[in-house]
Design a protein around this motif. Structure first.
Motif, PDB file in Angstrom:
ATOM      1  N   GLY A  86       0.821  -1.210   0.000  1.00 43.53           N
ATOM      2  CA  GLY A  86       0.000   0.000   0.000  1.00 43.53           C
ATOM      3  C   GLY A  86       0.850   1.253   0.000  1.00 43.53           C
ATOM      4  N   THR A  87       1.922   1.243   0.785  1.00 40.96           N
ATOM      5  CA  THR A  87       2.843   2.379   0.811  1.00 40.96           C
ATOM      6  C   THR A  87       3.486   2.587  -0.553  1.00 40.96           C
ATOM      7  OG1 THR A  87       3.338   1.986   3.153  1.00 40.96           O
ATOM      8  CG2 THR A  87       4.902   3.325   1.914  1.00 40.96           C
ATOM      9  N   ALA A  88       3.909   1.480  -1.180  1.00 41.96           N
ATOM     10  CA  ALA A  88       4.537   1.565  -2.496  1.00 41.96           C
ATOM     11  C   ALA A  88       3.587   2.141  -3.535  1.00 41.96           C
ATOM     12  CB  ALA A  88       5.022   0.188  -2.943  1.00 41.96           C
ATOM     13  N   SER A  89       2.289   1.890  -3.381  1.00 38.62           N
ATOM     14  CA  SER A  89       1.306   2.393  -4.340  1.00 38.62           C
ATOM     15  C   SER A  89       0.841   3.808  -4.025  1.00 38.62           C
ATOM     16  CB  SER A  89       0.090   1.454  -4.386  1.00 38.62           C
ATOM     17  OG  SER A  89       0.460   0.178  -4.865  1.00 38.62           O
ATOM     18  N   MET A 122      20.343  -4.266  -0.214  1.00 40.02           N
ATOM     19  CA  MET A 122      20.204  -4.477   1.230  1.00 40.02           C
ATOM     20  C   MET A 122      19.421  -5.754   1.538  1.00 40.02           C
ATOM     21  SD  MET A 122      19.419  -0.544   2.403  1.00 40.02           S
ATOM     22  CE  MET A 122      18.883  -1.028   4.060  1.00 40.02           C
ATOM     23  N   ILE A 123      18.337  -5.986   0.794  1.00 43.11           N
ATOM     24  CA  ILE A 123      17.527  -7.170   1.079  1.00 43.11           C
ATOM     25  C   ILE A 123      18.275  -8.445   0.676  1.00 43.11           C
ATOM     26  CG2 ILE A 123      16.199  -7.525  -1.062  1.00 43.11           C
ATOM     27  CD1 ILE A 123      13.700  -7.659   0.723  1.00 43.11           C
ATOM     28  N   THR A 124      19.182  -8.333  -0.297  1.00 45.03           N
ATOM     29  CA  THR A 124      20.033  -9.476  -0.649  1.00 45.03           C
ATOM     30  C   THR A 124      20.982  -9.804   0.495  1.00 45.03           C
ATOM     31  OG1 THR A 124      19.948  -8.902  -2.998  1.00 45.03           O
ATOM     32  CG2 THR A 124      21.741 -10.338  -2.293  1.00 45.03           C
ATOM     33  N   SER A 153      15.032  -1.981   4.055  1.00 42.63           N
ATOM     34  CA  SER A 153      15.237  -2.244   2.629  1.00 42.63           C
ATOM     35  C   SER A 153      13.911  -2.256   1.884  1.00 42.63           C
ATOM     36  CB  SER A 153      15.983  -3.569   2.445  1.00 42.63           C
ATOM     37  OG  SER A 153      15.201  -4.665   2.889  1.00 42.63           O
ATOM     38  N   LEU A 154      12.872  -2.848   2.487  1.00 48.24           N
ATOM     39  CA  LEU A 154      11.559  -2.884   1.847  1.00 48.24           C
ATOM     40  C   LEU A 154      11.039  -1.477   1.575  1.00 48.24           C
ATOM     41  CD1 LEU A 154       9.384  -5.670   3.545  1.00 48.24           C
ATOM     42  CD2 LEU A 154      10.421  -5.695   1.281  1.00 48.24           C
ATOM     43  N   TYR A 155      11.168  -0.596   2.575  1.00 49.66           N
ATOM     44  CA  TYR A 155      10.577   0.735   2.414  1.00 49.66           C
ATOM     45  C   TYR A 155      11.441   1.655   1.568  1.00 49.66           C
ATOM     46  CZ  TYR A 155       6.551  -0.418   5.152  1.00 49.66           C
ATOM     47  OH  TYR A 155       5.367  -0.989   5.551  1.00 49.66           O
ATOM     48  N   ILE A 156      12.731   1.360   1.442  1.00 47.17           N
ATOM     49  CA  ILE A 156      13.537   2.081   0.452  1.00 47.17           C
ATOM     50  C   ILE A 156      13.042   1.746  -0.944  1.00 47.17           C
ATOM     51  CG2 ILE A 156      15.838   2.161  -0.607  1.00 47.17           C
ATOM     52  CD1 ILE A 156      17.009   1.992   2.201  1.00 47.17           C
ATOM     53  N   ILE A 157      12.717   0.460  -1.166  1.00 47.98           N
ATOM     54  CA  ILE A 157      12.167   0.044  -2.462  1.00 47.98           C
ATOM     55  C   ILE A 157      10.815   0.713  -2.707  1.00 47.98           C
ATOM     56  CG2 ILE A 157      11.256  -1.934  -3.755  1.00 47.98           C
ATOM     57  CD1 ILE A 157      13.427  -3.633  -2.317  1.00 47.98           C
ATOM     58  N   ALA A 158       9.987   0.820  -1.653  1.00 44.26           N
ATOM     59  CA  ALA A 158       8.689   1.480  -1.796  1.00 44.26           C
ATOM     60  C   ALA A 158       8.853   2.947  -2.176  1.00 44.26           C
ATOM     61  CB  ALA A 158       7.890   1.352  -0.493  1.00 44.26           C
ATOM     62  N   ILE A 159       9.826   3.631  -1.546  1.00 46.94           N
ATOM     63  CA  ILE A 159      10.082   5.036  -1.883  1.00 46.94           C
ATOM     64  C   ILE A 159      10.584   5.154  -3.317  1.00 46.94           C
ATOM     65  CG2 ILE A 159      11.540   7.020  -1.350  1.00 46.94           C
ATOM     66  CD1 ILE A 159      11.485   6.072   1.594  1.00 46.94           C
ATOM     67  N   ALA A 160      11.477   4.232  -3.707  1.00 49.69           N
ATOM     68  CA  ALA A 160      11.992   4.246  -5.080  1.00 49.69           C
ATOM     69  C   ALA A 160      10.865   4.077  -6.085  1.00 49.69           C
ATOM     70  CB  ALA A 160      13.024   3.135  -5.249  1.00 49.69           C
TER      71      ALA A 160
END
Length: 540
Positions: A86-89, A122-124, A153-160
């Motif tokens: 939801g954050t990513a969207s 990071m998630i790797t 790492s998840l929320y960095i991807i969401a921001i990206a």
């Protein structure tokens, strides 16, 4: 002029003139013959397909990672995935503001790619640490550094994703001049190929990465996503000399600032958004204030339609969570000994999109055109409403299949065996995945065009952000609903609807609840759509 020409990235034809209002990535003049068009758009498409591939390669199987190595419960994992997706969207709302007001689309995509590589890197690292085999909480009961690093790492991807997504398709479209006949035709074709390419990226990621994650290693699966994003970022940069860049004009208002001033003007007029008192106020207001207040009134009408679409986003959120958990309990053997990862079943959704888009465009639209006289067959809201109805049917099918799965588990005495494979084929889940894909062709594409077409031209980036946020808000609502139901159903000493042993759970009850919510919102949507007045004279 000779100096400027010498600095141009390519030697322009003698008759070629510089394009007005456009520059290259170094601020130099660009020429039609040496910039833009498909040669530039393809570089952008590569990075956008790669970002879609990486996102679905992560999200499709994320609940399995959370309930496995991270040892989350089903309810906690589903809620976490819903809130993250939801954050990513929802982040495109912020991304659109940053791009329109400050960075511009080109630099926003670069920033998004940098954050993508950082997040997937990071998630790797997290997934390869030996500490993954430990509890996700330390001896004091506080979240461990491992889990904190994982969620960061998840929320960095969401921001990206939020920075990149509202800019990708718009920047690709910028490479075509709408005032040039041939480029205008190519620009129209871009949107069709864009959605088709994104669906291919989704299908490939779900089928390939989920298998690697579960059968080769999580670290290798996540590492592939990082490598793909790094390579696509490099490809995007290679195209820089050919890009046509429309930089934000200093002093121009962002769509959000413009909307804010419109809401202020509307409030000052003391006129209800759907009232008709503005005639008496036009003499007292200047033309700009009237325009802004009318824009704000239009947005408020669209927000009602947006709110009536949120149940669709809630149903969509189940694909990556409980649909996945359902599949894990079933017999997933194919071709003898090969076992499908449960996330691989999600492939049926983008595949159904790939099949449905040409069928809709080439078969259904002409047939409906002959019946209705509308060139597009259905109006935009009719198209969205059809998708919502198919989504309602999909969640009803999911409830019936889950009821059948629970009955089969009881018949074979498997209720207390959480790890048992229920003697029921994975094929039972195919209809609900396919129906969600068909619903997407109607609802998602319809919403994208509706919020873009009906939004005032100065606020269209906000319209696209609203389209993305339907899925985002749906994820948040789903996460909150799961947490609430989990606390209620466990509060009386019984099994949660989302118990870790799905044979004790009641996903069927949850699906029927979603069906009821979807039916109520569909009724509201039909009521709003029936009275909606399109901004354009030609209703589409």
């Amino acid at each position: 002029m000779a100096i400027v020409d010498a600095e141009a990235p390519f030697i322009a034809a003698a008759t070629d003139t510089a394009l007005a209002g456009v520059s290259d990535f170094r601020g130099r003049l660009v020429y039609r013959s040496t910039s833009g068009g498909w040669r530039s758009a393809l570089f952008v498409i590569v990075v956008e397909v790669a970002s879609t591939f990486a996102y679905f390669g992560l999200s499709a199987n994320l609940i399995t990672y959370m309930t496995g190595p991270l040892e989350h419960s089903n309810a906690a994992a589903a809620s976490a995935v819903n809130v993250w997706s939801g954050t990513a969207s929802l982040m495109p709302l912020l991304g659109a503001f940053v791009a329109d007001s400050w960075l511009g689309r080109y630099r926003s995509i670069i920033l998004g790619c940098i954050l993508y590589v950082m997040g997937y890197g990071m998630i790797t690292i997290v997934s390869t640490l030996p500490a993954l085999h430990l509890s996700p909480h330390d001896d004091n009961g506080l979240p461990s550094m491992l889990v904190a690093f994982f969620y960061a790492s998840l929320y960095i991807i969401a921001i990206a994703r939020g920075i990149d997504k509202p800019c990708g398709v718009a920047f690709a479209a910028d490479q075509f001049d709408p005032d040039h006949p041939r480029e205008r035709v190519a620009r129209s074709s871009l949107f069709n190929w864009w959605y088709f390419s994104i669906a291919i990226g989704m299908a490939a990621a779900i089928a390939m990465i989920s298998y690697i994650q579960e059968n080769v290693g999580w670290g290798i699966g996540f590492g592939m996503l990082c490598a793909i994003m790094f390579c696509s970022f490099f490809v995007f940069l290679l195209g820089s000399p050919t890009y046509r860049i429309y930089a934000p004009t200093p002093g121009n208002e962002s769509p959000f600032t413009r909307l804010g001033s419109g809401l202020v003007a509307l409030a000052k007029s003391s006129s209800f958004p759907f009232g008709a008192r503005e005639d008496d106020l036009r003499e007292e207001e200047d033309g700009a204030a009237v325009t802004r207040s009318e824009e704000a009134r239009t947005v408020l009408r669209l927000l009602l339609i947006w709110a009536a679409c949120l149940a669709y986003g809630v149903v969509f959120a189940q694909i990556m969570t409980f649909f996945n958990k359902q599949g894990r309990t079933l017999d997933r053997r194919i071709f003898g000994g090969l076992v499908l990862p449960p996330a691989a079943l999600q492939t049926f959704t983008p595949v159904s999109i790939l099949v449905s888009v040409p069928l809709y465009d080439r078969v259904l639209v002409p047939a409906l055109h002959r019946m209705t006289g509308n060139p597009t067959g259905l109006t935009l809201l009719q198209r969205v409403g059809t998708g919502m109805a198919v989504s309602l049917a999909a969640v009803c099918v999911a409830a019936l299949v889950e009821g059948r799965r629970l009955e089969t588990a009881r018949e074979h005495g498997l209720v207390d065996d959480a790890g048992a494979t229920v003697p029921m084929s994975w094929v039972w889940l195919v209809p609900q995945y396919v129906m969600v894909g068909v619903a997407d062709v109607f609802a998602m594409i319809g919403m994208q065009e509706f919020f873009y077409d009906q939004m005032p031209s100065e606020l269209r980036s906000l319209g696209l952000a609203l389209y993305y946020s339907v899925i985002g808000m749906g994820g948040f609502i789903s996460g909150g609903l799961i947490s609430l139901i989990d606390s209620i159903t466990t509060g009386y000493g019984g099994d949660s609807w989302f118990a870790d042993n799905l044979n004790h759970a009641h996903l069927d009850y949850f699906y029927w609840l979603l069906a009821a919510i979807s039916a109520a919102e569909l009724a509201l949507f039909i009521r709003l759509a029936s009275s909606y007045a399109y901004r354009n004279k030609i209703v589409t």
